[in-house]
Design an enzyme around this catalytic site. Sequence first.
Site, PDB file in Angstrom:
ATOM      1  N   HIS A 111      -8.413  -4.649  -0.143  1.00 38.25           N
ATOM      2  CA  HIS A 111      -7.140  -3.988   0.130  1.00 38.25           C
ATOM      3  C   HIS A 111      -6.383  -4.633   1.285  1.00 38.25           C
ATOM      4  CE1 HIS A 111      -4.372  -0.654  -0.350  1.00 38.25           C
ATOM      5  NE2 HIS A 111      -4.401  -0.422   0.955  1.00 38.25           N
ATOM      6  N   ASP A 151     -10.231  -4.290  -4.718  1.00 34.64           N
ATOM      7  CA  ASP A 151      -9.608  -3.339  -3.789  1.00 34.64           C
ATOM      8  C   ASP A 151     -10.454  -2.075  -3.711  1.00 34.64           C
ATOM      9  OD1 ASP A 151      -7.906  -1.428  -2.503  1.00 34.64           O
ATOM     10  OD2 ASP A 151      -6.161  -2.619  -3.082  1.00 34.64           O
ATOM     11  N   SER A 167       0.835  -1.200   0.000  1.00 40.54           N
ATOM     12  CA  SER A 167       0.000   0.000   0.000  1.00 40.54           C
ATOM     13  C   SER A 167       0.876   1.258   0.000  1.00 40.54           C
ATOM     14  CB  SER A 167      -0.958  -0.047   1.189  1.00 40.54           C
ATOM     15  OG  SER A 167      -1.904   0.998   1.129  1.00 40.54           O
TER      16      SER A 167
END
Length: 314
Positions: free
Chosen positions: A288, A259, A194
């Site tokens: 995610h 996501d 991320s």
Amino acid sequence: MNGLSIRELCCLFCCPPCPSRIAAKLAFLPPEPTYALLPDPDPVAGAAGAASGTGTGVAGAGGAGSEARWKLHLTERAEFQYSQRELDVTDVFLTRSSRGNRVGCMYIRCAPNARFTVLFSHGNAVDLGQMSSFYIGLGTRINCNIFSYDYSGYGVSTGKPSEKNLYADIDAAWHALRSRYGISPENIILYGQSIGTVPTVDLASRFECAAVVLHSPLTSGMRVAFPDTKKTYCFDAFPNIEKVSKIPSPVLIIHGTEDEVIDFSHGLALFERCPKAVEPLWVEGAGHNDIELYSQYLERLRRFINHDLAAPHA
């Protein structure tokens, strides 16, 4: 979001936000620290104290000689407490970035005689205390040692989160890993998750290493905030899309197709720009924060390390 409104366009082109403001709005959510580093005047006594179940244990400086030694104290918020065996293979220490911030680091010797060490840049809203149990499990399963660090303003790291600090923080971690533990670049896998893909891509574009893993990566800050953005503006933050083509090492991209934070299209776009991208892992149905729960996650990482990196690359 279908596109930019007139008001948004006026704001962008008449008064473009500075990258640090975009970064602050999109990215940084440092949690309340889940751990502390305490000076350890007596490593042997510290280890004995840890064995008593206090959640405090020794973490040496990894052969740093006369440098300060620290013991790791996990709070209840960490949701995981080390056993003595785990403490014995974990080092924690502080280093300093080029921007003057103190950076907390953790090195876990998960796998004896491991060929690779993973330099892991974690995601948002977590710190080393919360990630430590995941690191132990991951390193053990993929037969790698794990080195990680906290961004400025996270955990015990000082300063405030910012894009420039991200780059300085990973540089400090990279140099600490190499100097304190003698790990060569050809034995380092850079792993970013991320927001952690931002410092990972930046470092990987400047230094060659064994490989790079980009887990739920973003193309740029503007493209996250405004999905219809097609170009990279000078004031954009986190421009991974402009740097990923400069990475000379093999790159594995992992992204969930559902996501909800960073759209799957970001992973696809980065894959298309990567000159040495290997077969990616698109996890059908994953969001995610749950890719690690799918069996193909560990399977692909193992294949990447054991087979893809063993094959010759052009």
